[in-house]
Scaffold this motif. Structure first.
Motif, PDB file in Angstrom:
ATOM      1  N   ILE A   1       2.609 -42.139 -21.839  1.00 21.02           N
ATOM      2  CA  ILE A   1       3.005 -41.873 -20.454  1.00 21.02           C
ATOM      3  C   ILE A   1       4.494 -41.571 -20.421  1.00 21.02           C
ATOM      4  CG2 ILE A   1       3.197 -42.863 -18.140  1.00 21.02           C
ATOM      5  CD1 ILE A   1       0.832 -44.744 -19.078  1.00 21.02           C
ATOM      6  N   ASN A   2       4.852 -40.401 -19.913  1.00 15.79           N
ATOM      7  CA  ASN A   2       6.241 -39.972 -19.821  1.00 15.79           C
ATOM      8  C   ASN A   2       6.646 -39.912 -18.347  1.00 15.79           C
ATOM      9  OD1 ASN A   2       6.205 -39.481 -22.683  1.00 15.79           O
ATOM     10  ND2 ASN A   2       5.228 -37.523 -22.293  1.00 15.79           N
ATOM     11  N   LEU A   3       7.578 -40.775 -17.941  1.00 10.81           N
ATOM     12  CA  LEU A   3       8.030 -40.836 -16.559  1.00 10.81           C
ATOM     13  C   LEU A   3       9.432 -40.241 -16.446  1.00 10.81           C
ATOM     14  CD1 LEU A   3       6.843 -44.446 -15.633  1.00 10.81           C
ATOM     15  CD2 LEU A   3       5.638 -42.290 -15.264  1.00 10.81           C
ATOM     16  N   PHE A   4       9.574 -39.202 -15.640  1.00  4.45           N
ATOM     17  CA  PHE A   4      10.844 -38.499 -15.470  1.00  4.45           C
ATOM     18  C   PHE A   4      11.448 -38.816 -14.107  1.00  4.45           C
ATOM     19  CE2 PHE A   4       8.320 -36.168 -18.468  1.00  4.45           C
ATOM     20  CZ  PHE A   4       9.201 -35.646 -19.397  1.00  4.45           C
ATOM     21  N   ASP A   5      12.776 -38.975 -14.066  1.00  5.97           N
ATOM     22  CA  ASP A   5      13.444 -39.214 -12.788  1.00  5.97           C
ATOM     23  C   ASP A   5      14.211 -37.987 -12.309  1.00  5.97           C
ATOM     24  OD1 ASP A   5      15.505 -39.241 -14.601  1.00  5.97           O
ATOM     25  OD2 ASP A   5      16.257 -41.230 -14.073  1.00  5.97           O
ATOM     26  N   ASN A   6      13.921 -36.826 -12.916  1.00  5.56           N
ATOM     27  CA  ASN A   6      14.573 -35.576 -12.536  1.00  5.56           C
ATOM     28  C   ASN A   6      13.535 -34.453 -12.605  1.00  5.56           C
ATOM     29  OD1 ASN A   6      15.974 -32.915 -13.344  1.00  5.56           O
ATOM     30  ND2 ASN A   6      17.696 -34.151 -12.616  1.00  5.56           N
ATOM     31  N   GLN A   7      13.332 -33.743 -11.490  1.00  5.16           N
ATOM     32  CA  GLN A   7      12.286 -32.713 -11.431  1.00  5.16           C
ATOM     33  C   GLN A   7      12.575 -31.555 -12.384  1.00  5.16           C
ATOM     34  OE1 GLN A   7       9.448 -32.834  -9.868  1.00  5.16           O
ATOM     35  NE2 GLN A   7       8.714 -30.706  -9.919  1.00  5.16           N
ATOM     36  N   ASP A   8      13.837 -31.162 -12.505  1.00  9.16           N
ATOM     37  CA  ASP A   8      14.179 -30.032 -13.380  1.00  9.16           C
ATOM     38  C   ASP A   8      13.897 -30.364 -14.847  1.00  9.16           C
ATOM     39  OD1 ASP A   8      14.990 -28.485 -11.236  1.00  9.16           O
ATOM     40  OD2 ASP A   8      17.099 -29.076 -11.396  1.00  9.16           O
ATOM     41  N   ILE A   9      14.235 -31.587 -15.256  1.00 10.25           N
ATOM     42  CA  ILE A   9      13.980 -32.002 -16.641  1.00 10.25           C
ATOM     43  C   ILE A   9      12.480 -32.126 -16.879  1.00 10.25           C
ATOM     44  CG2 ILE A   9      14.293 -33.874 -18.318  1.00 10.25           C
ATOM     45  CD1 ILE A   9      17.018 -34.422 -17.014  1.00 10.25           C
ATOM     46  N   PHE A  10      11.762 -32.623 -15.881  1.00 10.08           N
ATOM     47  CA  PHE A  10      10.298 -32.714 -15.956  1.00 10.08           C
ATOM     48  C   PHE A  10       9.684 -31.333 -16.177  1.00 10.08           C
ATOM     49  CE2 PHE A  10       6.520 -32.130 -13.136  1.00 10.08           C
ATOM     50  CZ  PHE A  10       5.580 -32.815 -13.880  1.00 10.08           C
ATOM     51  N   VAL A  11      10.102 -30.364 -15.366  1.00 15.57           N
ATOM     52  CA  VAL A  11       9.557 -29.003 -15.469  1.00 15.57           C
ATOM     53  C   VAL A  11       9.921 -28.376 -16.811  1.00 15.57           C
ATOM     54  CG1 VAL A  11       9.715 -26.653 -14.536  1.00 15.57           C
ATOM     55  CG2 VAL A  11       9.462 -28.604 -12.978  1.00 15.57           C
ATOM     56  N   LYS A  12      11.146 -28.586 -17.267  1.00 13.30           N
ATOM     57  CA  LYS A  12      11.575 -28.035 -18.556  1.00 13.30           C
ATOM     58  C   LYS A  12      10.710 -28.566 -19.688  1.00 13.30           C
ATOM     59  CE  LYS A  12      15.571 -27.652 -21.657  1.00 13.30           C
ATOM     60  NZ  LYS A  12      16.994 -28.031 -21.877  1.00 13.30           N
ATOM     61  N   PHE A  13      10.397 -29.867 -19.655  1.00  6.71           N
ATOM     62  CA  PHE A  13       9.562 -30.447 -20.703  1.00  6.71           C
ATOM     63  C   PHE A  13       8.150 -29.874 -20.655  1.00  6.71           C
ATOM     64  CE2 PHE A  13       6.616 -33.890 -22.093  1.00  6.71           C
ATOM     65  CZ  PHE A  13       6.967 -33.897 -23.431  1.00  6.71           C
ATOM     66  N   ILE A  14       7.584 -29.757 -19.452  1.00  6.17           N
ATOM     67  CA  ILE A  14       6.234 -29.207 -19.323  1.00  6.17           C
ATOM     68  C   ILE A  14       6.198 -27.773 -19.833  1.00  6.17           C
ATOM     69  CG2 ILE A  14       4.365 -28.624 -17.732  1.00  6.17           C
ATOM     70  CD1 ILE A  14       4.921 -31.658 -18.243  1.00  6.17           C
ATOM     71  N   LYS A  15       7.220 -26.999 -19.528  1.00  3.48           N
ATOM     72  CA  LYS A  15       7.254 -25.605 -19.990  1.00  3.48           C
ATOM     73  C   LYS A  15       7.337 -25.514 -21.508  1.00  3.48           C
ATOM     74  CE  LYS A  15       8.962 -23.154 -15.915  1.00  3.48           C
ATOM     75  NZ  LYS A  15      10.010 -22.263 -15.358  1.00  3.48           N
ATOM     76  N   SER A  16       7.960 -26.508 -22.152  1.00  5.31           N
ATOM     77  CA  SER A  16       8.035 -26.496 -23.614  1.00  5.31           C
ATOM     78  C   SER A  16       6.662 -26.693 -24.247  1.00  5.31           C
ATOM     79  CB  SER A  16       9.001 -27.584 -24.111  1.00  5.31           C
ATOM     80  OG  SER A  16       8.427 -28.889 -24.012  1.00  5.31           O
ATOM     81  N   LEU A  17       5.708 -27.228 -23.453  1.00  2.83           N
ATOM     82  CA  LEU A  17       4.359 -27.487 -23.953  1.00  2.83           C
ATOM     83  C   LEU A  17       3.387 -26.363 -23.605  1.00  2.83           C
ATOM     84  CD1 LEU A  17       4.043 -31.246 -22.859  1.00  2.83           C
ATOM     85  CD2 LEU A  17       4.746 -30.386 -25.100  1.00  2.83           C
ATOM     86  N   ARG A  18       3.869 -25.349 -22.870  1.00  2.00           N
ATOM     87  CA  ARG A  18       2.987 -24.276 -22.430  1.00  2.00           C
ATOM     88  C   ARG A  18       3.496 -22.924 -22.931  1.00  2.00           C
ATOM     89  NH1 ARG A  18       1.401 -25.753 -16.098  1.00  2.00           N
ATOM     90  NH2 ARG A  18       0.791 -27.922 -16.491  1.00  2.00           N
ATOM     91  N   TRP A  19       2.615 -21.921 -22.834  1.00  2.57           N
ATOM     92  CA  TRP A  19       2.991 -20.586 -23.288  1.00  2.57           C
ATOM     93  C   TRP A  19       4.198 -20.078 -22.525  1.00  2.57           C
ATOM     94  CZ3 TRP A  19       0.982 -18.835 -27.633  1.00  2.57           C
ATOM     95  CH2 TRP A  19      -0.274 -19.277 -28.037  1.00  2.57           C
ATOM     96  N   GLN A  20       5.016 -19.267 -23.208  1.00  2.00           N
ATOM     97  CA  GLN A  20       6.222 -18.700 -22.605  1.00  2.00           C
ATOM     98  C   GLN A  20       5.867 -17.922 -21.345  1.00  2.00           C
ATOM     99  OE1 GLN A  20       8.441 -16.259 -25.262  1.00  2.00           O
ATOM    100  NE2 GLN A  20      10.187 -16.034 -23.922  1.00  2.00           N
ATOM    101  N   GLY A  21       6.672 -18.107 -20.294  1.00  2.00           N
ATOM    102  CA  GLY A  21       6.441 -17.395 -19.046  1.00  2.00           C
ATOM    103  C   GLY A  21       5.549 -18.142 -18.073  1.00  2.00           C
ATOM    104  N   THR A  22       5.072 -19.319 -18.468  1.00  2.00           N
ATOM    105  CA  THR A  22       4.196 -20.078 -17.575  1.00  2.00           C
ATOM    106  C   THR A  22       4.954 -20.504 -16.319  1.00  2.00           C
ATOM    107  OG1 THR A  22       2.631 -21.924 -17.509  1.00  2.00           O
ATOM    108  CG2 THR A  22       4.750 -22.354 -18.532  1.00  2.00           C
ATOM    109  N   THR A  23       4.242 -20.624 -15.226  1.00  2.88           N
ATOM    110  CA  THR A  23       4.850 -21.087 -13.981  1.00  2.88           C
ATOM    111  C   THR A  23       4.281 -22.453 -13.613  1.00  2.88           C
ATOM    112  OG1 THR A  23       3.156 -19.931 -12.677  1.00  2.88           O
ATOM    113  CG2 THR A  23       5.214 -18.745 -13.117  1.00  2.88           C
ATOM    114  N   ILE A  24       5.117 -23.279 -12.994  1.00  4.42           N
ATOM    115  CA  ILE A  24       4.712 -24.619 -12.568  1.00  4.42           C
ATOM    116  C   ILE A  24       4.695 -24.629 -11.043  1.00  4.42           C
ATOM    117  CG2 ILE A  24       5.178 -27.090 -12.743  1.00  4.42           C
ATOM    118  CD1 ILE A  24       4.787 -25.782 -15.456  1.00  4.42           C
ATOM    119  N   PRO A  25       3.561 -24.940 -10.396  1.00  8.18           N
ATOM    120  CA  PRO A  25       3.511 -24.965  -8.924  1.00  8.18           C
ATOM    121  C   PRO A  25       4.551 -25.919  -8.343  1.00  8.18           C
ATOM    122  CG  PRO A  25       1.304 -25.137  -9.856  1.00  8.18           C
ATOM    123  CD  PRO A  25       2.270 -25.277 -11.009  1.00  8.18           C
TER     124      PRO A  25
END
Length: 315
Positions: free
Chosen positions: A138-162
Motif C-alpha cells: 500500500i502506497n499512500l501519497f500526500d501530494n497529488q502531483d507526486i502520486f500522478v507521476k508515480f502512476i504514470k511511471s507504471l503505465r505506457w508513455q502518454g497515458t492520462t490520469i482522470p
C-alpha cells in the motif's frame, strides 16, 4: 525471466516499469501466469544493466546454474533499487498481509489503519472464496502531483490520469493519494478506500476480463465505504435524487474509466454500486464468483442490470 529481462531492454524497450509484486517462485517457474511478467522483467533487466557489468551479465548467460542460484538475491536487490528509484515513500509498517509505505507523519495512525484493513481482509476473502492472498503493498501519497507521476511511471508513455482519480491498483499495489483527507479524523474512511483498491486487485487476479461496473460495484459494496446507504430510505433517496435524473447509458458494459465513467451526464460509481448491490442481494456467492471469473456471464447482464436494480428497490 532472464531472457525476457534482456529482450525487453535491448530489443524492444518498454517505456514503463513495474514493481515485483509476486513471489520469486512465480516468476521463475510460472512466468506466463504471473501478472505484469514482461513489465517486471523489463524492470529487473533495467536494474541489471545499470548495476552489473557486461562481463557479469555475460557470465549469467554462459552459466545458467549460477544465475539460478543467485536469482532470488537479484530479485531482493532489485526490489530495494525500485523503491529508491521510483517510490518516494518510506516503509511505515507491515504484517503478514500488508506493507504500508507513506509519509512519516502517518506513522502515529499507521497501526490503526493496518488493524482495520487486516480485519476486513478476511471477510473479503470469504466473498471471493479464497483461503489466502499474497501480501499487498500500500502506497499512500500526500501530494497529488507526486502520486500522478508515480502512476504514470507504471503505465505506457502518454497515458492520462482522470482528474477524479485518487486511488489505483496499478501493478497490483494499492496507490492512494491522501492529500485532501484529514486522515487522523477519518481513519475508517481511509481504510475503506484502501480495501476498495485491494478488492480490485483480488477481482482482477481471478477474472478473465475486467467488467468495470462489476469490479467497481463490488469494491464499493464490500469495502464498507457506502455503509451509510444500508438504510433503505437513504438508498431510495440516492435512486430518486441522483441516479434517475442522470442520462446514463442503458448498457453498463459501456462504462469505461475516464470520460465514459464520470461526465456531465452521469457518474458511473453510484450506477455500479446500485447494480452490484442488487446482485449481492439476489444472487448466490457462487453465481457472483462465476460472473467474476467468466466475464461473458456478467456482460449478459449489462444491458438490463441497472433498470432491474431500480425496479427491485422501488417495489
Amino acid at each position: 525471466w532472464f531472457w525476457e529481462a534482456l529482450a525487453t531492454n535491448l530489443a524492444n524497450p518498454f517505456d514503463h516499469v513495474a514493481s515485483m509484486q509476486c513471489e520469486d517462485e512465480e516468476l521463475i517457474n510460472n512466468f506466463n501466469a504471473t501478472p505484469f511478467a514482461y513489465e517486471i522483467c523489463y524492470t529487473i533487466g533495467k536494474y541489471l544493466l545499470e548495476n552489473y557489468s557486461k562481463e557479469q551479465i555475460l557470465e549469467y548467460v554462459k552459466q545458467p546454474e549460477k544465475l539460478r542460484k543467485e536469482a532470488k538475491t537479484i530479485f531482493a536487490a532489485e526490489k530495494i533499487w525500485f523503491n529508491k528509484q521510483y517510490l518516494p515513500l518510506s516503509k511505515i509498517i507491515e504484517n503478514k498481509d500488508f506493507v504500508i509505505y507513506g509519509p512519516s507523519d502517518i506513522s502515529a495512525i499507521s497501526k490503526d489503519i493496518l488493524d482495520l484493513i487486516t480485519n476486513k481482509k478476511e471477510k473479503i476473502l470469504q466473498q471471493f472464496k479464497l483461503d489466502s492472498f499474497r501480501k499487498i503493498q500500500i502506497n499512500l501519497f500526500d501530494n497529488q502531483d507526486i502520486f500522478v507521476k508515480f502512476i504514470k511511471s507504471l503505465r505506457w508513455q502518454g497515458t492520462t490520469i482522470p482528474q477524479y482519480c485518487k486511488g489505483t491498483y496499478d501493478n497490483y499495489m494499492v496507490n492512494f493519494c491522501i492529500a485532501d483527507m484529514d486522515v487522523k479524523l477519518k481513519i475508517s474512511t481511509l481504510s475503506s478506500k484502501i480495501i476498495h483498491e485491494c478488492i480490485h486487485i483480488i477481482y482482477n487476479s481471478l477474472s478473465d476480463q475486467r467488467i468495470i461496473w462489476l469490479d467497481e460495484g463490488l469494491a464499493m459494496n464490500l469495502s464498507g465505504e457506502m455503509n451509510d446507504l444500508l438504510d433503505k430510505e437513504a438508498l431510495i433517496n440516492l435512486i430518486e435524487t441522483r441516479i434517475k435524473p442522470m442520462k446514463f447509458p442503458k448498457d453498463l458494459n459501456n462504462l469505461i474509466h475516464g470520460s465514459k465513467f464520470v461526465n456531465d451526464d452521469y457518474n458511473g460509481y453510484p450506477l455500479s454500486y446500485l447494480s452490484v448491490r442488487y446482485l449481492l442481494e439476489t444472487k448466490t456467492d457462487e453465481e457472483l464468483l462465476q460472473m467474476i471469473k467468466f466475464s461473458e456471464k456478467a456482460k449478459e447482464l449489462g444491458p438490463e442490470i441497472l433498470s432491474k436494480a431500480i425496479n427491485y428497490y422501488q417495489q
